[in-house]
Scaffold this motif. Sequence first.
Motif, PDB file in Angstrom:
ATOM      1  N   CYS A 103       5.462  -9.428  -1.429  1.00 47.34           N
ATOM      2  CA  CYS A 103       4.648  -8.291  -1.832  1.00 47.34           C
ATOM      3  C   CYS A 103       5.451  -7.016  -1.787  1.00 47.34           C
ATOM      4  O   CYS A 103       5.352  -5.939  -2.749  1.00 47.34           O
ATOM      5  N   VAL A 104       6.237  -6.834  -0.817  1.00 49.25           N
ATOM      6  CA  VAL A 104       7.106  -5.616  -0.787  1.00 49.25           C
ATOM      7  C   VAL A 104       7.884  -5.607  -1.705  1.00 49.25           C
ATOM      8  O   VAL A 104       8.020  -4.400  -2.541  1.00 49.25           O
ATOM      9  N   LEU A 105       8.601  -6.612  -2.373  1.00 43.13           N
ATOM     10  CA  LEU A 105       9.439  -6.862  -3.470  1.00 43.13           C
ATOM     11  C   LEU A 105       8.714  -6.506  -4.843  1.00 43.13           C
ATOM     12  O   LEU A 105       9.428  -5.917  -5.716  1.00 43.13           O
ATOM     13  N   PHE A 106       7.464  -7.023  -4.902  1.00 48.23           N
ATOM     14  CA  PHE A 106       6.861  -6.810  -5.810  1.00 48.23           C
ATOM     15  C   PHE A 106       6.667  -5.264  -6.007  1.00 48.23           C
ATOM     16  O   PHE A 106       6.734  -4.692  -7.209  1.00 48.23           O
ATOM     17  N   ASP A 107       6.240  -4.559  -5.188  1.00 47.63           N
ATOM     18  CA  ASP A 107       6.075  -3.015  -5.141  1.00 47.63           C
ATOM     19  C   ASP A 107       7.381  -2.342  -5.084  1.00 47.63           C
ATOM     20  O   ASP A 107       7.368  -1.197  -5.836  1.00 47.63           O
ATOM     21  N   PHE A 108       8.324  -2.822  -4.256  1.00 44.49           N
ATOM     22  CA  PHE A 108       9.490  -1.998  -3.894  1.00 44.49           C
ATOM     23  C   PHE A 108      10.695  -2.170  -4.918  1.00 44.49           C
ATOM     24  O   PHE A 108      11.306  -1.463  -5.423  1.00 44.49           O
ATOM     25  N   LEU A 109      11.020  -3.789  -5.095  1.00 44.22           N
ATOM     26  CA  LEU A 109      11.981  -3.949  -5.880  1.00 44.22           C
ATOM     27  C   LEU A 109      11.780  -4.638  -7.090  1.00 44.22           C
ATOM     28  O   LEU A 109      12.587  -4.851  -8.031  1.00 44.22           O
ATOM     29  N   MET A 166       8.282  -3.159   6.612  1.00 46.84           N
ATOM     30  CA  MET A 166       7.538  -3.591   5.472  1.00 46.84           C
ATOM     31  C   MET A 166       7.039  -5.246   5.585  1.00 46.84           C
ATOM     32  O   MET A 166       5.759  -5.334   4.946  1.00 46.84           O
ATOM     33  N   ALA A 167       7.811  -6.022   6.037  1.00 43.19           N
ATOM     34  CA  ALA A 167       7.256  -7.400   5.917  1.00 43.19           C
ATOM     35  C   ALA A 167       5.998  -7.290   7.031  1.00 43.19           C
ATOM     36  O   ALA A 167       4.996  -8.066   6.632  1.00 43.19           O
ATOM     37  N   ARG A 168       5.996  -6.486   8.130  1.00 44.32           N
ATOM     38  CA  ARG A 168       4.863  -6.439   9.168  1.00 44.32           C
ATOM     39  C   ARG A 168       3.930  -5.722   8.563  1.00 44.32           C
ATOM     40  O   ARG A 168       2.678  -5.934   8.878  1.00 44.32           O
ATOM     41  N   GLY A 169       4.213  -4.754   7.603  1.00 51.53           N
ATOM     42  CA  GLY A 169       3.085  -3.922   7.033  1.00 51.53           C
ATOM     43  C   GLY A 169       2.312  -4.310   5.769  1.00 51.53           C
ATOM     44  O   GLY A 169       1.585  -3.989   5.157  1.00 51.53           O
ATOM     45  N   THR A 170       2.762  -5.697   5.333  1.00 46.71           N
ATOM     46  CA  THR A 170       2.394  -6.175   4.006  1.00 46.71           C
ATOM     47  C   THR A 170       0.831  -6.658   4.399  1.00 46.71           C
ATOM     48  O   THR A 170       0.790  -7.503   5.288  1.00 46.71           O
ATOM     49  N   ILE A 188      -1.362  -4.302  -0.811  1.00 49.82           N
ATOM     50  CA  ILE A 188      -0.459  -5.422  -0.701  1.00 49.82           C
ATOM     51  C   ILE A 188       0.573  -4.558   0.137  1.00 49.82           C
ATOM     52  O   ILE A 188       1.291  -5.370   1.177  1.00 49.82           O
ATOM     53  N   SER A 189       1.156  -3.669  -0.114  1.00 53.33           N
ATOM     54  CA  SER A 189       2.362  -2.857   0.080  1.00 53.33           C
ATOM     55  C   SER A 189       1.812  -1.249   0.665  1.00 53.33           C
ATOM     56  O   SER A 189       2.203  -0.371  -0.331  1.00 53.33           O
ATOM     57  N   PRO A 190       1.272  -1.201   1.703  1.00 48.46           N
ATOM     58  CA  PRO A 190       0.570   0.207   1.849  1.00 48.46           C
ATOM     59  C   PRO A 190       1.717   1.264   2.348  1.00 48.46           C
ATOM     60  O   PRO A 190       2.710   0.653   2.680  1.00 48.46           O
ATOM     61  N   ALA A 191       1.360   2.371   1.896  1.00 41.94           N
ATOM     62  CA  ALA A 191       2.192   3.626   2.069  1.00 41.94           C
ATOM     63  C   ALA A 191       1.763   4.545   3.197  1.00 41.94           C
ATOM     64  O   ALA A 191       2.414   5.413   3.788  1.00 41.94           O
ATOM     65  N   SER A 233       5.090   6.556   8.610  1.00 44.38           N
ATOM     66  CA  SER A 233       4.554   5.900   7.493  1.00 44.38           C
ATOM     67  C   SER A 233       4.919   4.838   7.116  1.00 44.38           C
ATOM     68  O   SER A 233       6.259   4.814   7.183  1.00 44.38           O
ATOM     69  N   TYR A 234       4.288   3.905   6.480  1.00 40.32           N
ATOM     70  CA  TYR A 234       5.098   2.689   5.805  1.00 40.32           C
ATOM     71  C   TYR A 234       5.861   3.335   4.624  1.00 40.32           C
ATOM     72  O   TYR A 234       7.019   2.552   4.219  1.00 40.32           O
ATOM     73  N   GLY A 235       5.376   4.154   4.006  1.00 43.49           N
ATOM     74  CA  GLY A 235       5.895   5.046   2.686  1.00 43.49           C
ATOM     75  C   GLY A 235       7.568   5.451   3.193  1.00 43.49           C
ATOM     76  O   GLY A 235       8.301   5.380   2.369  1.00 43.49           O
ATOM     77  N   SER A 236       7.677   5.990   4.381  1.00 43.40           N
ATOM     78  CA  SER A 236       8.686   6.468   4.942  1.00 43.40           C
ATOM     79  C   SER A 236       9.887   5.440   5.331  1.00 43.40           C
ATOM     80  O   SER A 236      10.942   5.649   5.628  1.00 43.40           O
TER      81      SER A 236
END
Length: 183
Positions: free
Chosen positions: A166-172, A98-102, A59-62, A87-90
């Motif tokens: 999904c970024v928010l699910f994983d990130f916030l 991150m929206a484009r990386g979801t 969902i939210s790759p690093a 990387s997406y993580g950085s």
Amino acid sequence: MWNNLSVPSGTLYAWDPTSTYIHEPPYFKNMTMSPPGSHGVKDAYCLLNFGDSITTDHISPAGSIHKDSPAARYLIERGVDRRDFNSYGSRRGNDEVMARGTFANIRIVNKFLNGEVGPKTIHIPSGEKLSVFDAAQVIFLNHVICRYISRCFYFASDILHFLELCVLFDFLLVRFFMMQLEL
């Protein structure tokens, strides 16, 4: 060394709109204390179908940012050289990246692609194979509203907020379908 760093004065962070690493998130803009009520879903299409084989890294790759991805296009448009994608993580501090990386994990398996592995989906109704971000953008531009149902992810709100879900699910772990698009 840390004590010698210059520190801006003021109580609020001074966002740099040109930064590709940290970006002022739009999550709470236009949010009110009274959430909008529920509403019906009309003309919804399933964007992805994963079954049981989905993880937060799908969902939210690093991992690294693929050179042909929507996130890469975004960074290139802002003058970032390929060797500096990182990387997406950085770049988790930038909601636009991150929206484009979801769903951009290169090992993701969307059942709509009949066994093909990779961060793509089939846009309905055109049948065109697109990146998840691009398909969601087309759906948004066509004003189709969808929801998360069962094990399928549906489009909600605007393009960035859908992918940010999904970024928010994983990130916030904060905002899961809060903005509404008025048709």
